[in-house]
Enzyme design. Structure first.
Site, mmCIF file in Angstrom:
data_model
loop_
_atom_site.group_PDB
_atom_site.id
_atom_site.type_symbol
_atom_site.label_atom_id
_atom_site.label_comp_id
_atom_site.label_asym_id
_atom_site.label_seq_id
_atom_site.Cartn_x
_atom_site.Cartn_y
_atom_site.Cartn_z
ATOM 1 N N HIS A 1 56.304 109.074 40.290
ATOM 2 C CA HIS A 1 57.730 109.446 40.229
ATOM 3 C C HIS A 1 58.040 110.282 39.000
ATOM 4 C CE1 HIS A 1 58.987 105.906 43.048
ATOM 5 N NE2 HIS A 1 58.370 106.869 43.685
ATOM 6 N N TYR B 1 69.586 110.779 32.156
ATOM 7 C CA TYR B 1 68.176 110.717 31.714
ATOM 8 C C TYR B 1 68.058 110.837 30.203
ATOM 9 C CZ TYR B 1 66.899 110.644 36.585
ATOM 10 O OH TYR B 1 66.782 110.256 37.897
ATOM 11 N N GLY C 1 55.425 94.025 39.916
ATOM 12 C CA GLY C 1 56.770 94.355 39.442
ATOM 13 C C GLY C 1 57.506 95.394 40.251
ATOM 14 N N THR C 2 57.339 95.348 41.578
ATOM 15 C CA THR C 2 58.076 96.298 42.415
ATOM 16 C C THR C 2 58.663 95.556 43.608
ATOM 17 O OG1 THR C 2 57.972 98.387 43.666
ATOM 18 C CG2 THR C 2 55.988 97.008 43.687
ATOM 19 N N SER C 3 59.878 95.979 44.004
ATOM 20 C CA SER C 3 60.600 95.243 45.055
ATOM 21 C C SER C 3 60.177 95.659 46.455
ATOM 22 C CB SER C 3 62.110 95.483 44.905
ATOM 23 O OG SER C 3 62.370 96.879 45.071
ATOM 24 N N LEU D 1 57.982 88.821 40.136
ATOM 25 C CA LEU D 1 58.830 87.682 39.746
ATOM 26 C C LEU D 1 59.244 86.880 40.972
ATOM 27 C CD1 LEU D 1 60.015 86.526 37.143
ATOM 28 C CD2 LEU D 1 62.124 87.779 37.612
ATOM 29 N N GLN E 1 55.212 103.744 39.508
ATOM 30 C CA GLN E 1 56.495 104.329 39.910
ATOM 31 C C GLN E 1 57.371 104.546 38.674
ATOM 32 O OE1 GLN E 1 57.969 102.364 43.882
ATOM 33 N NE2 GLN E 1 56.824 100.818 42.739
ATOM 34 N N ASN E 2 56.929 103.985 37.537
ATOM 35 C CA ASN E 2 57.747 104.017 36.333
ATOM 36 C C ASN E 2 57.646 105.372 35.639
ATOM 37 O OD1 ASN E 2 58.228 101.370 36.972
ATOM 38 N ND2 ASN E 2 56.743 100.543 35.502
ATOM 39 N N ALA F 1 55.612 89.019 34.599
ATOM 40 C CA ALA F 1 54.371 89.817 34.514
ATOM 41 C C ALA F 1 53.583 89.501 33.248
ATOM 42 C CB ALA F 1 54.727 91.307 34.549
HETATM 43 N N1 APR Z 1 57.853 90.320 35.850
HETATM 44 C C1 APR Z 1 57.461 90.698 37.097
HETATM 45 N N2 APR Z 1 58.300 91.214 38.034
HETATM 46 C C2 APR Z 1 59.591 91.365 37.667
HETATM 47 C C3 APR Z 1 60.072 90.997 36.391
HETATM 48 C C4 APR Z 1 59.144 90.448 35.463
HETATM 49 N N3 APR Z 1 59.513 90.068 34.229
HETATM 50 N N4 APR Z 1 61.418 91.250 36.356
HETATM 51 C C5 APR Z 1 61.738 91.762 37.553
HETATM 52 N N5 APR Z 1 60.654 91.823 38.352
HETATM 53 C C6 APR Z 1 60.552 92.315 39.727
HETATM 54 C C7 APR Z 1 61.803 92.087 40.550
HETATM 55 O O1 APR Z 1 61.751 90.809 41.170
HETATM 56 C C8 APR Z 1 61.711 93.212 41.574
HETATM 57 O O2 APR Z 1 60.975 92.794 42.718
HETATM 58 O O3 APR Z 1 60.387 93.713 39.660
HETATM 59 C C9 APR Z 1 60.923 94.308 40.852
HETATM 60 C C10 APR Z 1 61.778 95.495 40.461
HETATM 61 O O4 APR Z 1 62.213 96.121 41.639
HETATM 62 P P1 APR Z 1 63.128 97.427 41.526
HETATM 63 O O5 APR Z 1 64.204 97.180 40.533
HETATM 64 O O6 APR Z 1 63.476 97.828 42.910
HETATM 65 O O7 APR Z 1 62.174 98.522 40.868
HETATM 66 P P2 APR Z 1 61.025 99.352 41.595
HETATM 67 O O8 APR Z 1 60.417 98.558 42.704
HETATM 68 O O9 APR Z 1 60.109 99.840 40.522
HETATM 69 O O10 APR Z 1 61.831 100.607 42.217
HETATM 70 C C11 APR Z 1 61.060 101.585 42.862
HETATM 71 O O11 APR Z 1 63.054 102.926 43.139
HETATM 72 O O12 APR Z 1 65.013 103.648 42.245
HETATM 73 C C12 APR Z 1 63.722 104.013 42.523
HETATM 74 O O13 APR Z 1 62.493 105.666 41.415
HETATM 75 C C13 APR Z 1 62.980 104.372 41.269
HETATM 76 O O14 APR Z 1 60.650 103.981 40.767
HETATM 77 C C14 APR Z 1 61.850 103.357 41.227
HETATM 78 C C15 APR Z 1 61.715 102.924 42.668
#
Ligand code: APR
Length: 247
Positions: free
Chosen positions: A116, A57, A183-185, A211, A98-99, A228
């Site tokens: 988070h 961190y 922007g979350t998976s 994305l 979540q960021n 985004a």
């Molecule tokens: N614009 C939009 N979306 C994007 C971009 C972009 N430029 N680049 C990547 N992405 C998308 C990816 O396609 C993916 O679906 O952002 C998402 C990121 O997913 P993760 O990497 O899984 O991140 P996140 O969903 O925030 O993870 C959730 O998991 O590890 C834990 O605590 C951590 O808060 C985090 C949580």
């Protein structure tokens, strides 16, 4: 009949900060492709090897503060929506992120929940006090509240721990007219379940702006895909001009 106010809840994930220079977690080059979650993002990891966890961190905190990391157009557009939406539709805009970075604040967003936690804060394992933190942790520093030495951990929610402000988040989801996911998976709960909660507990329109399709893509009423910093400014202009369009 008086029109109901139209509140908006926006969930953001690492993808919104990618174009600002911060890595996501699960993309090809993501953080979890370089470091193992079990080694740095669980309470057990912190118990076994606090130095390794603090180092992980500390490096991310240094990158955020020293790496010329700035909000991008997506963060700026959400801050604009929060300012202008109340006049347009009487409702409030709340971001649930979540960021753990501070880019939403840096863009001017105020109604913001860091479910988070936040990398620029530290939490004392002795008294629970949360305080600003811009330096490395794990170097014998003392808690500003209870002055205990070496008891500060990142104010970050690890796997196996309860995210923050969940009751407030569910209340917001049950009372919103629009739920936007950016922007979350959709891999990590409870955040990944918010779209279902918004749909089943209210009349919310739901849209995914990402994305690529997330794990929960099919649950959304609407979806748009692209970076985004392109998608969000355009969508905010549309919302402010035409309101919430039910697709
Ligand atoms: N614009 C939009 N979306 C994007 C971009 C972009 N430029 N680049 C990547 N992405 C998308 C990816 O396609 C993916 O679906 O952002 C998402 C990121 O997913 P993760 O990497 O899984 O991140 P996140 O969903 O925030 O993870 C959730 O998991 O590890 C834990 O605590 C951590 O808060 C985090 C949580």
């Amino acid at each position: 009949m008086e029109q109901r106010v139209q509140n908006i809840v926006i969930l953001t994930g690492a993808g919104i900060s990618k174009e600002s220079g911060l890595d996501t977690f699960r993309d090809e080059d993501g953080i979890w492709s370089k470091v193992c979650i079990e080694d740095v993002a669980t309470p057990e990891a912190f118990r076994c090897d606090p130095e390794k966890v603090q180092g992980f961190y500390n490096a991310r905190r240094r990158q955020l503060l020293g790496g010329n990391i700035k909000p991008n157009g997506a963060h700026d557009a959400l801050a604009r929506l929060e300012k202008e939406w109340p006049d347009k539709a009487g409702g409030k805009v709340t971001i649930v992120t979540q960021n753990i970075d501070n880019l939403h604040e840096a863009a001017g967003s105020v109604n913001l929940i860091h479910m988070h936690g936040e990398i620029l804060k530290a939490r004392c394992s002795a008294c629970g006090g949360v305080s600003p933190c811009e330096d490395d942790l794990g170097q014998g520093e003392s808690c500003p509240d209870c002055v205990e030495i070496n008891r500060l951990r990142p104010h970050v929610v690890w796997f196996g721990e309860m995210p923050l402000e969940m009751a407030r988040i569910y209340d917001l989801l049950e009372d919103c007219a629009l739920f936007i996911s950016i922007g979350t998976s959709g891999n990590v709960y409870p955040a990944a379940g918010f779209v279902q909660h918004a749909r089943s507990h209210g009349l919310a329109h739901t849209i995914e702006l990402n994305l690529e399709p997330s794990e929960g893509a099919t649950i959304f009423a609407e979806a748009r895909y692209g970076p985004a910093s392109d998608l969000i400014p355009a969508y905010v202009v549309e919302l402010l001009k035409y309101g919430i369009a039910k697709k």
